[in-house]
Every structure is written in C-alpha cells, then in structure tokens.
Design an enzyme around this catalytic site. Sequence first.
Site, PDB file in Angstrom:
ATOM      1  N   CYS A  29     -18.745   4.502  10.208  1.00  0.00           N
ATOM      2  CA  CYS A  29     -18.787   5.343  11.414  1.00  0.00           C
ATOM      3  C   CYS A  29     -20.069   5.210  12.228  1.00  0.00           C
ATOM      4  O   CYS A  29     -20.035   4.814  13.390  1.00  0.00           O
ATOM      5  CB  CYS A  29     -18.572   6.793  11.010  1.00  0.00           C
ATOM      6  N   LYS A  44     -17.385  14.376  19.472  1.00  0.00           N
ATOM      7  CA  LYS A  44     -17.350  13.521  18.271  1.00  0.00           C
ATOM      8  C   LYS A  44     -18.484  12.504  18.307  1.00  0.00           C
ATOM      9  O   LYS A  44     -19.256  12.366  17.351  1.00  0.00           O
ATOM     10  CB  LYS A  44     -15.996  12.810  18.193  1.00  0.00           C
ATOM     11  N   PHE A  54     -14.212  15.173  11.493  1.00  0.00           N
ATOM     12  CA  PHE A  54     -15.642  15.223  11.143  1.00  0.00           C
ATOM     13  C   PHE A  54     -15.788  15.044   9.636  1.00  0.00           C
ATOM     14  O   PHE A  54     -16.599  15.697   8.999  1.00  0.00           O
ATOM     15  CB  PHE A  54     -16.250  16.566  11.605  1.00  0.00           C
ATOM     16  N   LYS A  91       0.855  -1.198   0.000  1.00  0.00           N
ATOM     17  CA  LYS A  91       0.000   0.000   0.000  1.00  0.00           C
ATOM     18  C   LYS A  91       0.889   1.246   0.000  1.00  0.00           C
ATOM     19  O   LYS A  91       0.649   2.207  -0.741  1.00  0.00           O
ATOM     20  CB  LYS A  91      -0.896  -0.012   1.240  1.00  0.00           C
TER      21      LYS A  91
HETATM   22  C1  UDX Z   1     -20.339  10.448   8.989  1.00  0.00           C
HETATM   23  C2  UDX Z   1     -20.468  11.880   9.502  1.00  0.00           C
HETATM   24  O1  UDX Z   1     -21.304  12.629   8.622  1.00  0.00           O
HETATM   25  C3  UDX Z   1     -19.094  12.534   9.552  1.00  0.00           C
HETATM   26  O2  UDX Z   1     -19.190  13.833  10.080  1.00  0.00           O
HETATM   27  C4  UDX Z   1     -18.189  11.680  10.455  1.00  0.00           C
HETATM   28  O3  UDX Z   1     -16.885  12.245  10.516  1.00  0.00           O
HETATM   29  C5  UDX Z   1     -18.103  10.266   9.911  1.00  0.00           C
HETATM   30  O4  UDX Z   1     -19.416   9.692   9.807  1.00  0.00           O
HETATM   31  P1  UDX Z   1     -20.058   9.265   6.662  1.00  0.00           P
HETATM   32  O5  UDX Z   1     -20.296   8.021   7.453  1.00  0.00           O
HETATM   33  O6  UDX Z   1     -18.915   9.313   5.705  1.00  0.00           O
HETATM   34  O7  UDX Z   1     -19.850  10.527   7.676  1.00  0.00           O
HETATM   35  O8  UDX Z   1     -21.357   9.528   5.786  1.00  0.00           O
HETATM   36  P2  UDX Z   1     -22.701  10.388   5.964  1.00  0.00           P
HETATM   37  O9  UDX Z   1     -22.788  11.293   4.804  1.00  0.00           O
HETATM   38  O10 UDX Z   1     -22.790  10.955   7.305  1.00  0.00           O
HETATM   39  O11 UDX Z   1     -23.833   9.255   5.796  1.00  0.00           O
HETATM   40  C6  UDX Z   1     -23.919   8.258   6.770  1.00  0.00           C
HETATM   41  C7  UDX Z   1     -25.073   7.341   6.387  1.00  0.00           C
HETATM   42  O12 UDX Z   1     -26.317   8.035   6.532  1.00  0.00           O
HETATM   43  C8  UDX Z   1     -25.028   6.855   4.939  1.00  0.00           C
HETATM   44  O13 UDX Z   1     -25.443   5.508   4.892  1.00  0.00           O
HETATM   45  C9  UDX Z   1     -26.034   7.755   4.228  1.00  0.00           C
HETATM   46  O14 UDX Z   1     -26.615   7.143   3.093  1.00  0.00           O
HETATM   47  C10 UDX Z   1     -27.072   7.948   5.327  1.00  0.00           C
HETATM   48  N1  UDX Z   1     -27.861   9.179   5.209  1.00  0.00           N
HETATM   49  C11 UDX Z   1     -27.239  10.383   5.277  1.00  0.00           C
HETATM   50  C12 UDX Z   1     -29.244   9.095   5.075  1.00  0.00           C
HETATM   51  O15 UDX Z   1     -29.802   8.004   4.992  1.00  0.00           O
HETATM   52  N2  UDX Z   1     -29.975  10.240   5.022  1.00  0.00           N
HETATM   53  C13 UDX Z   1     -29.390  11.471   5.093  1.00  0.00           C
HETATM   54  O16 UDX Z   1     -30.101  12.476   5.028  1.00  0.00           O
HETATM   55  C14 UDX Z   1     -27.981  11.544   5.214  1.00  0.00           C
END
Ligand code: UDX
Length: 423
Positions: free
Chosen positions: A257, A201, A149, A37
């Site tokens: 996450c 967080k 975040f 990697k």
């Molecule tokens: C999340 C947090 O947003 C971010 O701040 C943190 O640092 C890491 O975790 P991430 O997991 O990359 O980020 O994706 P995110 O855009 O938050 O979506 C998380 C999940 O929620 C996804 O499965 C997405 O499809 C779902 N989601 C998101 C919904 O179903 N509806 C929404 O309105 C937003």
Amino acid sequence: MSSRIAIIGAGYVGLTTGACFAHLGHDVVCADIDESKVERLSRGELPIYEPGLEQIVTDALRSGRLRFVVGAAVAAAECEFAYLCVPTPQGDDGSADLSYIEQAARQIAPVLPPNAVVVNKSTVPVGSTKVVERVLARPDVKVVSNPEFLREGSAVADFLKPDRIVIGSDDQSAAIRVASLYSSIAAPLIVTDPASAETIKYAANAFLATKISFVNAVAAICENVGADINDVVLGIGYDKRIGHDFLRPGPGWGGSCFPKDTRALVKIAEDASYDFNLLKGVIVVNDEQRERMVDKVRSAAGGSLDGVVIAAWGLTFKANTDDLRESPALAIIAALVKEGAIVRAYDPQVANDLPGVEVHSDAFAACEGAAVLVVLTEWDDFRLIDLDEVQRRMIGTEIVDTRNLLDRAAARRAGFMYRGVGR
Ligand code: UDX
C-alpha cells in the site's frame, strides 16, 4: 438485516471484506478469476496468513453465508451490492492502474440486478466512481466509494472494530444503503462526496508514511548527535497532537500500500496542478533509509561485504503477515547480495529459498557461521531469543537491529557489538 453482497476479487482486501460481512450476517458470494484459488477457498484453505481470518471463513462457509465462485458475473447476478476489491497496481507513471476495476465493471454491468449498488473498496484515485459509472452505463446502478483502512496482520480486527467508516456518494439513498451494511458495527460514520472519500484514503496512508519517514530522519540525526530515538519518541509522543503511534524507526515502510499509494498521490496532486514536494521528500527519505541499513551492515562487516556470511532475521514487510510485497527486508538483502554477501535468512512465514538467499527453518540455523546478524522484521519470535546460543552459532559478534527490536543491554552482555537505528 441481511443483504446479498458480491465481492469481486478474493485477495487480502476482498477475502477479509467478504468473510467479515458474512460474519456480520450478510449473504456473501466472493468471486475470483483463479479457479484453483476458488476451489481452495471453498475448502476453507486460505492463500494468505491473516490472524483470525481462517476461523471466520470456516464458520461462514459452514453457515452458508459465504460462497466462492469463479467469475465476477456469477457473483453479481443476484446481489444487492457489488464490492470491487480488485488490485489497483501502480502504473509506470506512478498513477493507479484502473484496468482491473474497469474490467470488473464491464463484467458485472449486464447482470447486476436493478438498483444494485456498486462499491469501490479498492484504493482508487479521486474521480474513480465516475469512471466506474461510465463503464457500467447503468443509470439505475449507483457507484459508492467505501475505502478500506485494513492493516495486514490486523485486518479482521480493523474491519470489525474500525476507527471510522467512510462512505462517499453523490446519492444519499445509496450512501444510506451502504451504511446499513455496517449497522452492527459501532464506529464513527463519515458520509461525504466520492472525491473526499477517495482523498481521505490517500491522505491517510500518505500521512502515516510521513510519520514513519519523519521518525527515520530524526533517528539519523540522533545517531549523529548521540541522542536515543526511543527516548525522543517517548518525549514528543506525550504531546496529544503527536501521539506515540506509528513512530517506530525501522528500515523504511514497504508493503502493497504505502509505496503504491504515496506515488499515486504525488501523481494525483500533479494532475491537480499541485507539486507535492513534501510527499516526494517522504518517499526519498524512505528510499535512503534502506541504503542506510545496508551501510550499517557493511560497516559491521568491516567495510566490505564480499564473501561475508550475513544472517538475516525477517523477510516479510512487517511482522504478523506472510506478505513479501515491496518488503524493505528483501530490498536490503538484494543490496547485500549484490556486494557479494552470502545471506542466510529465517522468517516464521517464509519456507522457500529466495533468489540469492538461503531460507532456513529456524533463527539459529540462519546464524551458522555468520559474521553479522541483521534483524529486518519485528517478529516477536526474535524479541526474547537466546542470544548466547546465537553467539555460539556465529563467527562474528555484530548485530544490526533495523527495528530496535532486541534488548540492547542483553545483546551487549552476550558479547555482541549492537547497532540499532537512532540509538
Ligand atoms: C497500511 C495502513 O496502515 C492501512 O490503514 C491501509 O489500509 C493499508 O496500508 P499495511 O501496509 O498493512 O497498512 O501496514 P502498516 O502496519 O501500515 O505498515 C506499513 C509499513 O510501515 C510496514 O513496512 C511497517 O513495517 C512500517 N512501519 C509501520 C514502520 O516502519 N514504523 C511504524 O511505526 C509503523
């Protein structure tokens, strides 16, 4: 002012953090345990898809501000700051597993220059800075919490244009030194104690997951009372205390996450003698949401999935990423296959077949002979697709749109029976 930063762990968080710090003008050495990697990264080949990251890595490699090495000790030997960006996976009891963090701390303790600052970037339970301090056993080395975040699919933008920067430290000079790394970024800076920074967080992710489970629960009610969730969200979201963000109904939240962090916070609360029933409910609603999506597909297939060909659009946990970790799409597809369905899938970021799933090279090919089309990830590729061509490929006329992504009226004009979420 340029600082020497070691990044321990070149995953989604470490790679983005290291590349963006180099982009800001710092000298970054990024370490990983995986030699192949490190070789690929040194050639500018990224193992992950993240918009804008490849260009930043290429530029930083060319300017010499970013290097990749094997082993944490190699990176930490000359650094002023050592960022711990290693995984904190979910343990069997739901708590975060700190073994990688402790291993990294043990590896860098003997080589860290005097008065270096160790920074927890990974999502770690409350009290982890003290765990790292104990493992380091270096009174001259301060440990600071600086939670990330970053959202996958917008990680570079989230790093360079953050809503806020959070720094948790019991040592003011260490906090100021970490804050100085971000001096070229205009964003609110919150300097607090480590426990508060770590709690920020978890509370942020848990609240975001709560918003999504809430809208999915209201969507279920809308289906039964004949309301349209899109209008309900529009109507409540104009209240500035609610807002419209993160209220898109869907198959439930997934990714690396939310599932891990919500369970970890329930465990952190339990260890702090608080029974976090509200968050447990958020997790239950999320698990049920996947089952509700399977019910919709089974109903669209006429009540049984045995031997039925299902076209599935989207495999990643959300659009604009290649990440399949804890993807609701995969959980739903596994349930369909378990009931005898034959699933043909397409995802812009997934090329290889998955267990029990034929992965095709385009959205139309995945629809060949399908009785039902289920939309699982909100890729823009699907939004304006030629539904007449889709109809010609399918043998059925059923669409289950778990993201309310498609134009319902257009789908009906093309002769489809359209099922959305909450409408
Ligand atoms: C999340 C947090 O947003 C971010 O701040 C943190 O640092 C890491 O975790 P991430 O997991 O990359 O980020 O994706 P995110 O855009 O938050 O979506 C998380 C999940 O929620 C996804 O499965 C997405 O499809 C779902 N989601 C998101 C919904 O179903 N509806 C929404 O309105 C937003």
